[in-house]
Motif scaffolding. Structure first.
Motif, PDB file in Angstrom:
ATOM      1  N   LEU A 330     -11.491 -31.008 -15.173  1.00 19.04           N
ATOM      2  CA  LEU A 330     -11.900 -31.128 -16.579  1.00 19.04           C
ATOM      3  C   LEU A 330     -13.407 -30.962 -16.721  1.00 19.04           C
ATOM      4  N   LEU A 331     -14.135 -31.587 -15.806  1.00 21.96           N
ATOM      5  CA  LEU A 331     -15.585 -31.508 -15.828  1.00 21.96           C
ATOM      6  C   LEU A 331     -16.031 -30.057 -15.728  1.00 21.96           C
ATOM      7  N   ALA A 332     -15.412 -29.320 -14.784  1.00 25.93           N
ATOM      8  CA  ALA A 332     -15.768 -27.915 -14.607  1.00 25.93           C
ATOM      9  C   ALA A 332     -15.467 -27.124 -15.877  1.00 25.93           C
ATOM     10  N   ASP A 333     -14.313 -27.391 -16.486  1.00 29.04           N
ATOM     11  CA  ASP A 333     -13.957 -26.707 -17.732  1.00 29.04           C
ATOM     12  C   ASP A 333     -14.970 -27.005 -18.817  1.00 29.04           C
ATOM     13  N   GLY A 334     -15.329 -28.285 -18.924  1.00 27.85           N
ATOM     14  CA  GLY A 334     -16.279 -28.704 -19.942  1.00 27.85           C
ATOM     15  C   GLY A 334     -17.605 -27.990 -19.785  1.00 27.85           C
ATOM     16  N   VAL A 335     -18.114 -27.978 -18.563  1.00 27.94           N
ATOM     17  CA  VAL A 335     -19.407 -27.344 -18.322  1.00 27.94           C
ATOM     18  C   VAL A 335     -19.322 -25.848 -18.597  1.00 27.94           C
ATOM     19  N   THR A 336     -18.206 -25.228 -18.209  1.00 22.49           N
ATOM     20  CA  THR A 336     -18.030 -23.803 -18.468  1.00 22.49           C
ATOM     21  C   THR A 336     -18.073 -23.532 -19.969  1.00 22.49           C
ATOM     22  N   ALA A 337     -17.499 -24.431 -20.753  1.00 20.85           N
ATOM     23  CA  ALA A 337     -17.467 -24.238 -22.200  1.00 20.85           C
ATOM     24  C   ALA A 337     -18.856 -24.408 -22.807  1.00 20.85           C
ATOM     25  N   ILE A 338     -19.615 -25.377 -22.297  1.00 17.95           N
ATOM     26  CA  ILE A 338     -20.916 -25.685 -22.903  1.00 17.95           C
ATOM     27  C   ILE A 338     -21.987 -24.680 -22.505  1.00 17.95           C
ATOM     28  N   LEU A 339     -22.081 -24.405 -21.189  1.00 19.67           N
ATOM     29  CA  LEU A 339     -23.157 -23.539 -20.714  1.00 19.67           C
ATOM     30  C   LEU A 339     -22.774 -22.075 -20.911  1.00 19.67           C
ATOM     31  N   PRO A 340     -23.789 -21.240 -21.239  1.00 17.43           N
ATOM     32  CA  PRO A 340     -23.505 -19.802 -21.360  1.00 17.43           C
ATOM     33  C   PRO A 340     -23.201 -19.213 -19.985  1.00 17.43           C
ATOM     34  N   ASP A 341     -22.423 -18.133 -19.968  1.00 17.05           N
ATOM     35  CA  ASP A 341     -22.147 -17.444 -18.705  1.00 17.05           C
ATOM     36  C   ASP A 341     -23.453 -17.091 -18.019  1.00 17.05           C
ATOM     37  N   GLY A 342     -23.485 -17.153 -16.720  1.00 13.16           N
ATOM     38  CA  GLY A 342     -24.699 -16.740 -16.016  1.00 13.16           C
ATOM     39  C   GLY A 342     -24.927 -17.575 -14.783  1.00 13.16           C
ATOM     40  N   MET A 343     -26.121 -17.381 -14.227  1.00 11.54           N
ATOM     41  CA  MET A 343     -26.480 -18.041 -12.974  1.00 11.54           C
ATOM     42  C   MET A 343     -26.334 -19.558 -13.039  1.00 11.54           C
ATOM     43  N   LEU A 344     -26.891 -20.155 -14.129  1.00 14.13           N
ATOM     44  CA  LEU A 344     -26.897 -21.617 -14.208  1.00 14.13           C
ATOM     45  C   LEU A 344     -25.472 -22.155 -14.230  1.00 14.13           C
ATOM     46  N   GLN A 345     -24.623 -21.517 -15.034  1.00 11.89           N
ATOM     47  CA  GLN A 345     -23.238 -21.971 -15.098  1.00 11.89           C
ATOM     48  C   GLN A 345     -22.569 -21.842 -13.731  1.00 11.89           C
ATOM     49  N   SER A 346     -22.820 -20.717 -13.073  1.00 10.36           N
ATOM     50  CA  SER A 346     -22.223 -20.490 -11.761  1.00 10.36           C
ATOM     51  C   SER A 346     -22.694 -21.543 -10.763  1.00 10.36           C
ATOM     52  N   LEU A 347     -24.021 -21.829 -10.819  1.00 11.48           N
ATOM     53  CA  LEU A 347     -24.566 -22.820  -9.881  1.00 11.48           C
ATOM     54  C   LEU A 347     -23.894 -24.166 -10.089  1.00 11.48           C
ATOM     55  N   ILE A 348     -23.815 -24.584 -11.357  1.00 11.27           N
ATOM     56  CA  ILE A 348     -23.282 -25.922 -11.618  1.00 11.27           C
ATOM     57  C   ILE A 348     -21.774 -25.989 -11.391  1.00 11.27           C
ATOM     58  N   VAL A 349     -21.057 -25.000 -11.894  1.00  6.91           N
ATOM     59  CA  VAL A 349     -19.600 -25.070 -11.757  1.00  6.91           C
ATOM     60  C   VAL A 349     -19.160 -24.761 -10.323  1.00  6.91           C
ATOM     61  N   SER A 350     -19.597 -23.608  -9.810  1.00 12.11           N
ATOM     62  CA  SER A 350     -19.098 -23.208  -8.486  1.00 12.11           C
ATOM     63  C   SER A 350     -19.822 -23.912  -7.351  1.00 12.11           C
ATOM     64  N   GLY A 351     -21.148 -24.054  -7.496  1.00  8.98           N
ATOM     65  CA  GLY A 351     -21.918 -24.644  -6.405  1.00  8.98           C
ATOM     66  C   GLY A 351     -21.750 -26.151  -6.363  1.00  8.98           C
ATOM     67  N   VAL A 352     -21.992 -26.806  -7.504  1.00  9.49           N
ATOM     68  CA  VAL A 352     -22.034 -28.269  -7.489  1.00  9.49           C
ATOM     69  C   VAL A 352     -20.653 -28.899  -7.717  1.00  9.49           C
ATOM     70  N   ILE A 353     -20.010 -28.584  -8.833  1.00  8.24           N
ATOM     71  CA  ILE A 353     -18.768 -29.302  -9.157  1.00  8.24           C
ATOM     72  C   ILE A 353     -17.640 -28.932  -8.201  1.00  8.24           C
ATOM     73  N   ASP A 354     -17.403 -27.636  -8.023  1.00  2.89           N
ATOM     74  CA  ASP A 354     -16.316 -27.255  -7.123  1.00  2.89           C
ATOM     75  C   ASP A 354     -16.668 -27.523  -5.667  1.00  2.89           C
ATOM     76  N   GLY A 355     -17.964 -27.576  -5.344  1.00  4.28           N
ATOM     77  CA  GLY A 355     -18.375 -27.857  -3.974  1.00  4.28           C
ATOM     78  C   GLY A 355     -18.337 -29.349  -3.697  1.00  4.28           C
ATOM     79  N   VAL A 356     -19.305 -30.067  -4.294  1.00  5.51           N
ATOM     80  CA  VAL A 356     -19.406 -31.509  -4.038  1.00  5.51           C
ATOM     81  C   VAL A 356     -18.183 -32.252  -4.582  1.00  5.51           C
ATOM     82  N   GLY A 357     -17.668 -31.785  -5.721  1.00  2.98           N
ATOM     83  CA  GLY A 357     -16.496 -32.433  -6.311  1.00  2.98           C
ATOM     84  C   GLY A 357     -15.325 -32.434  -5.349  1.00  2.98           C
TER      85      GLY A 357
END
Ligand code: GDP
Ligand code: MG
Length: 725
Positions: A330-357
């Motif tokens: 849910l967190l990943a979905d939420g962040v994807t919805a809020i942040l615009p597509d791009g590096m920052l979204q990728s970093l937070i969703v793929s790097g941080v949430i899907d990684g550390v999560g």
């Protein structure tokens, strides 16, 4: 003529004075110790070419300065440094009298035992295996009857020989005081050593022990010589005190006494046989032990317990784990919805949430496992496990003291090889220590656990507990086999005797278990939020850069533009849907191409021809390389890798589902990956600690040897599984 100076010491009523009198005859005089009115008796005798001076120390029960007698005895030892302490014990009451012996051994002063009252021993039907006792204590022992003078010649001869052999060198014995006290002892010893406080007189660990035991005389000296250091140490001990009270409902000095008695219990279990039971009433601990450490029932119960532990963990953990996974999705979905597509979204969703999560998602399971482990530890059962494993360890060239490093490294699941390797310090023989250091990292540490949980959850849902159980046993078998091979090839040598402390059983308190559980869990969470987070971000960068070159990028842009154009010009819903699907497919191949083109992606692919022998694809390769930094990273990297180049086009499902759906993964791959992760190179921090505890050469050896071994076995398992499954 050689001069030897002996000190007779022992508990009151052990027969010390009687022995002293028969040996010194008329050559004795009595005075007072300076400052106090405690008798100081001195005498001498001649044996062959030796003049032996003897001082009869006041009777005492311990070497902590609780009484004047104890203080005086200690002062004679450190100020006058006799060649040898002859510790006179009542051999019918060894379990009580050896308490003082242990303290001489811990202080390190050369000591031997006079097993007095051997006449009573015989008439009471007690059999003492003196040979075994000497071996386990690491000091000579001679039976005497002070009243008749029997054995006094042999005693003196042994004393003179041993004094000559030790030549005044002090060799402190290291006893383990359990998982709460040991780290504090280690820390205080380090501080003392660094500050050189009281070092010329006492071994550092001994001073640390006396500080914890609240020895006024030592603390006084510490405060005068180094007020600031003493204050820091006392603060550290205060924390330990509160911790022990909260978790075990006892004081550290009581714990210390428990472990000393535990040491004696184990010692006597091996060397003393009572043929006519002195009293029918055994105490509770003896009763429990007669079942739990029984020759046959003991090991069987141990294995059953281990299996039950995993079973309970998985059964209870299922629902809460489902919840945490859903939370991160849910967190990943939420962040994807809020942040615009791009590096920052990728970093937070793929790097941080899907990684550390992915790593944090296993917290519920880990908590349950840690509760059970805390219970086993607090109750005193963990020590029994080590005790039972001693014999097995011996036959594989390891030592009973290697059991604790193995367990701390995760032998029962959920430990860490860093403190595990450091715990090998209690091993005296450098060869056994080295063999332990090299094999402890094979244990299923807390960081490997999520990898196993992930793969077992994805491919062996039916047999989760059995799989975890097999992995654990497999780790022990491999560690023992490797130890055997090392000990009969490159680190060959004698094995040394061992005594494992068997502290009394106690019923753990709920609060204590919870606190111990939380300490470990918090370590896990903290690591996920720091080290794993940092490495995840680095690896995300490695999987993102360099991006596709301009030409390829343009092709994707052009293709997307074309699809969007046609989307605008079509009218039928069916066609629109088709184009939308094609757009998604395009996005997917775009991100997959980017991932494959990235630095990490290329490295992973480069290795694929080799690693495919073990069934690993390029994504797995990246994860396994990342895992050398910290094993949790394997899960986080897989999370990022599957998130970046999503294989399933339209979902935010968990990593477990993503892996299940990937055609590259199946049961054979899972088995091969489990074996590889269990055995390959220790993580970076462990390697550094191994180097510090042995040498860089051995640390590098472990890196290369373990990885090679792991790869060969993984390949064999994969190829074998392909044939069978
Ligand atoms: P200390 O307190 O250690 O100095 O002990 P003592 O030398 O005063 O002895 C305590 C008691 O034990 C005395 O009654 C001794 O007679 C007795 N005792 C000493 N040695 C022996 C022994 O070898 N056998 C037996 N049965 N009694 C002993
Ligand atoms: Mg006396």
């Amino acid at each position: 003529m050689n001069k030897r100076y002996l000190a007779f010491a022992g508990n009151p009523n052990s027969g010390k004075t009687t022995l002293f009198n028969t040996i010194t005859g008329s050559h004795q005089h009595v005075g007072n110790y300076p400052g106090i009115t405690v008798d100081r008796k001195e005498g001498s005798t001649i044996l062959d070419n030796n003049k032996i001076d003897i001082v009869d120390l006041p009777g005492c029960y311990s070497l902590t300065a609780y009484t004047q007698e104890e203080l005086v005895s200690r002062q004679v030892l450190v100020e006058e440094r006799p060649d040898l302490v002859v510790n006179v014990v009542d051999a019918t009451k060894l379990e009580r009298h050896l308490y003082l012996t242990i303290q001489f051994l811990e202080l390190g002063v050369p000591v031997m035992l006079a097993l007095n009252m051997m006449d009573d021993v015989r008439s009471k039907g007690i059999q003492i295996n003196i040979e075994q006792l000497q071996q386990d204590l690491g000091c000579p022992a001679v039976g005497t009857v002070a009243r008749t003078g029997a054995g006094k010649e042999e005693l003196l001869r042994t004393a003179v020989d041993f004094a000559a052999k030790r030549n005044g060198v002090w060799q402190p014995l290291t006893i383990s005081y359990g998982p709460d006290v040991d780290p504090v002892l280690e820390c205080l010893s380090g501080m003392l050593e660094e500050a050189q406080l009281l070092q010329e007189k006492y071994p550092p660990r001994w001073v640390a022990l006396k500080y914890i035991e609240g020895d006024d005389s030592i603390i006084e000296q510490g405060r005068t010589l180094a007020p600031e250091l003493s204050r820091q140490m006392e603060a550290r001990i205060q924390t330990l005190r509160e911790h022990c009270l909260k978790t075990l409902n006892t004081f550290p000095e009581a714990l210390i006494a428990d472990y000393r008695y535990g040491f004696i219990t184990a010692l006597l279990k091996k060397s003393v046989v009572v043929t006519q039971p002195q009293s029918a009433r055994l105490d509770l601990t003896d009763n429990i032990d007669s079942v739990l450490t029984h020759r046959v029932a003991g090991p069987a119960l141990m294995l059953a317990l281990l299996y039950t532990m995993f079973h309970v963990t998985f059964t209870l953990g299922e629902y809460p784990m489902e919840l945490t996974h859903r939370f991160f999705a849910l967190l990943a979905d939420g962040v994807t919805a809020i942040l615009p597509d791009g590096m920052l979204q990728s970093l937070i969703v793929s790097g941080v949430i899907d990684g550390v999560g992915g790593v944090l998602g296993f917290v519920p399971l880990i908590m349950i496992m840690f509760i059970i482990i805390a219970f086993l530890e607090d109750s005193g059962y963990m020590a029994r496990m080590a005790y039972m494993l001693d014999k097995i360890f011996r036959s594989f060239g390891l030592h009973g003291s290697s059991v604790m490093p193995f367990i701390i490294s995760g032998g029962i699941a959920g430990g860490c090889a860093v403190p595990g390797v450091m715990a090998a310090r209690t091993l005296r023989s450098p060869k056994e220590k080295l063999a332990t250091i090299l094999t402890a990292p094979f244990m299923p540490c807390g960081a490997k656990i999520p990898v196993f949980l992930l793969l077992i959850g994805a491919f062996f849902t039916e047999h989760r507990a059995a799989m975890m159980f097999s992995i654990t046993l497999g780790a022990w078998v491999m560690a023992l086999l490797v130890a055997r091979i090392l000990r009969s090839t490159i680190i060959r040598g004698e094995s040394t005797p061992f005594v494992m402390e068997l502290p009394p059983y106690r019923l753990p308190t709920l609060q204590g278990v919870l606190i111990h559980m939380w300490e470990r869990t918090w370590e896990y969470i903290k690591k996920a939020g720091t080290v794993v987070l940092a490495i995840s971000v680095l690896i995300w960068a490695g999987m993102t850069f360099p991006g596709l070159d301009a030409e390829q990028e343009e092709q994707f842009v052009a293709a997307r533009f074309q699809l969007e154009q046609s989307l605008n010009s079509t009218t039928t819903p069916a066609q629109q849907e088709q184009i939308l699907a094609a757009l998604k497919e395009l996005e997917h191949s775009h991100s997959l191409a980017t991932l494959k083109h990235s630095a990490a992606g290329r490295l992973g692919q480069m290795l694929e021809p080799l690693t495919s022998l073990a069934g690993f694809n390029w994504r797995t390769n990246i994860a396994l390389i990342g895992g050398v930094a910290a094993k949790e990273v394997i899960v986080s990297t897989l999370g990022t890798a599957y998130s970046l180049g999503e294989t399933d086009v339209d979902d935010s499902s968990s990593l477990m589902t993503r892996i299940q759906k990937d055609p590259d993964w199946n049961r054979a791959t899972a088995i091969s990956a489990i074996i590889f992760v269990l055995l390959y190179a220790p993580c970076f921090v462990t390697i550094v600690v191994m180097a510090r505890e042995s040498s860089w050469g051995w640390a590098m050896f472990a890196l290369v040897f373990n990885t090679t071994l792991a790869f060969i076995l993984a390949c064999a398992a994969y190829q074998g599984a392909l044939l069978v499954l």
